[in-house]
Design an enzyme around this catalytic site. Structure first.
Site, PDB file in Angstrom:
ATOM      1  N   ASP A  60     -48.244 -30.264-104.801  1.00 54.55           N
ATOM      2  CA  ASP A  60     -47.968 -28.848-105.086  1.00 54.55           C
ATOM      3  C   ASP A  60     -47.418 -28.694-106.503  1.00 54.55           C
ATOM      4  O   ASP A  60     -47.826 -27.803-107.262  1.00 54.55           O
ATOM      5  CB  ASP A  60     -47.027 -28.235-104.034  1.00 54.55           C
ATOM      6  N   ASP A  75     -61.126 -28.921-109.338  1.00 53.78           N
ATOM      7  CA  ASP A  75     -61.640 -27.556-109.573  1.00 53.78           C
ATOM      8  C   ASP A  75     -60.655 -26.771-110.428  1.00 53.78           C
ATOM      9  O   ASP A  75     -61.037 -25.982-111.297  1.00 53.78           O
ATOM     10  CB  ASP A  75     -61.870 -26.816-108.256  1.00 53.78           C
ATOM     11  N   LYS A 132     -48.328 -36.564-101.495  1.00 57.29           N
ATOM     12  CA  LYS A 132     -47.415 -35.657-100.778  1.00 57.29           C
ATOM     13  C   LYS A 132     -46.536 -36.566 -99.918  1.00 57.29           C
ATOM     14  O   LYS A 132     -46.464 -36.436 -98.693  1.00 57.29           O
ATOM     15  CB  LYS A 132     -48.246 -34.657 -99.963  1.00 57.29           C
ATOM     16  N   TYR A 148     -61.536 -36.748 -94.989  1.00 62.05           N
ATOM     17  CA  TYR A 148     -62.972 -36.476 -94.909  1.00 62.05           C
ATOM     18  C   TYR A 148     -63.695 -37.473 -94.002  1.00 62.05           C
ATOM     19  O   TYR A 148     -64.790 -37.204 -93.524  1.00 62.05           O
ATOM     20  CB  TYR A 148     -63.621 -36.550 -96.300  1.00 62.05           C
ATOM     21  N   ASP A 170     -60.164 -33.313-104.757  1.00 57.30           N
ATOM     22  CA  ASP A 170     -61.178 -32.277-104.591  1.00 57.30           C
ATOM     23  C   ASP A 170     -60.636 -30.947-105.130  1.00 57.30           C
ATOM     24  O   ASP A 170     -61.287 -30.236-105.904  1.00 57.30           O
ATOM     25  CB  ASP A 170     -61.498 -32.171-103.083  1.00 57.30           C
TER      26      ASP A 170
END
Ligand code: NAD
Length: 364
Positions: free
Chosen positions: A226, A254, A194, A143, A250
């Protein structure tokens, strides 16, 4: 006399003013009934600020946020501002506040209120008793990394570029926050990365493991993102504290939100080194339901509880607010997003009123 604390209130766009309005009712009640010493000052942020001043994070708003003990924010953004230049979009205000206030630690609890077990899309036995917290790094990663942008190559083809980068010090400080938190909870920390394909998170894994040596009482595990996403919906109760990067946090938060029934239930805290924080629901401005008195204000009210807990160090008031939310749910009232047959559907403002009524009952 207790010192009066100052809260900067930034309602923002879409449902922001509606849900923040309900949190302010709660704050008013706390002042009247329990003598809580806080004062508030409101300012514009996001699209509303752009419309009024030409910038989503005006200097006055930033100055107010910096001067206050804590910030309570609704949400920003909406279709009206989507065609603006990237630097002027409402969402830039959030990134600006996080960067300017150095809010690097984002805490996102996902707790299942037992009354809402039917509102989740997952089977009751998978989520019953769920109580996890995601610690998301908030000021690094893709970001903020440079270079970034959309460029045109010599052959005329356009490329979009973002840079995923983590400095060792950034990883170290967020890791300390997560290990300390895990030490106060069930003592389990799962770091998500990752590392098999991304060097920035290979470093993440190394540094988190190094920091872990200072916290032998905490059991540290690692998962690739994942697999973590899969585990979150397969068996979420295996988690206590999840520590992860800005981008992965992020997305995973959710996903965790839906375990609890609705994104309208999830609060968050974004903290700096000294415990100053910005508190906001994890959802956005929900333009599809804005202005209709339909939004769930509980994530914002629960964010206020976190504000008392983490910045004002007032655990009693935090618990009072959480008990009032619980009481309203026990009384069977639900906004549309958490409605299930056998309960009573209420508006945003009635839900706020019901939480306030529960608080008043605690004072009686
Ligand atoms: P969203 O979170 O606003 O909405 C997703 C879905 O959840 C919608 O169907 C919405 O109606 C529902 N929802 C969200 N909050 C709710 C609540 N309190 N009660 C009931 N239902 C609720 O995400 P989106 O639609 O992807 O984004 C809308 C705008 O919000 C965009 O401009 C986006 O950039 C912005 N956004 C802002 C923030 C923030 O301010 N922190 C976070 C995410 C998205």
């Amino acid at each position: 006399m207790p010192t009066t604390k100052k809260i900067a209130v930034l309602p923002g766009d879409g449902i922001g003013p509606e849900i923040v309005g309900e949190a302010l009712k709660v704050l008013d009640c706390l002042r009247q009934e329990f003598g809580v010493a806080v004062e508030i000052e409101e300012a514009l942020v996001g699209g509303a600020a752009y419309d009024a001043t030409g910038h989503p994070l005006p200097q006055e708003t930033l100055a107010l946020a910096k001067a206050a003990d804590a910030v309570l924010l609704g949400a920003v953004g909406g279709p009206k501002w989507e065609s603006l230049d990237y630097a002027l979009r409402p969402e830039r205000a959030l990134l600006g506040l996080r960067a300017e206030l150095n809010l690097f630690a984002n805490l996102r609890p996902a707790v299942l209120h037992p009354q809402l077990i039917q509102a989740s899309t997952l089977k009751p036995e998978v989520i019953e008793g769920l109580d996890l917290i995601i610690v998301r790094e908030l000021t690094g990663d893709v970001y903020f990394g440079k270079p970034r942008g959309i460029r045109t190559l010599e052959n005329g083809e356009r490329v979009g570029i973002n840079t995923m980068i983590y400095h060792e010090a950034e990883i170290r400080r967020i890791a300390h926050v997560a290990f300390k938190l895990a030490g106060q909870r069930k003592g389990k920390l799962c770091s998500v990365d990752k590392a098999n394909v991304l060097e920035s998170t290979e470093l993440w894994r190394q540094v988190v493991s190094e920091v872990g040596r200072d916290y032998p009482e905490v059991a540290l595990t690692h998962l690739y993102v994942d697999n973590a996403a899969m585990q979150l919906v397969r068996a979420p109760k295996q988690f206590d504290v999840i520590l992860t990067t800005n981008l992965f946090g992020d997305i995973l938060s959710d996903c965790a939100a839906m375990l609890t029934g609705s994104i309208g239930m999830l609060p968050s805290a974004s903290l700096n080194e000294s415990g100053k924080g910005m508190y906001e629901p994890i959802h956005g401005s929900a333009p599809d339901i804005a202005g209709q008195n339909l939004a769930n204000p509980l994530a914002t009210i629960l964010s206020l509880a976190m504000l008392f807990r983490y910045t004002l160090n007032d655990e009693a008031t935090a618990v009072r607010i959480e008990r009032a939310v619980d009481g309203a749910l026990n009384a069977g009232v639900r906004t549309a997003d958490i409605y299930s047959p056998g309960t009573r559907k209420v508006s945003t403002s009635e839900m706020g009123d019901r939480v306030v009524a529960q608080l008043r009952a605690q004072a009686a």
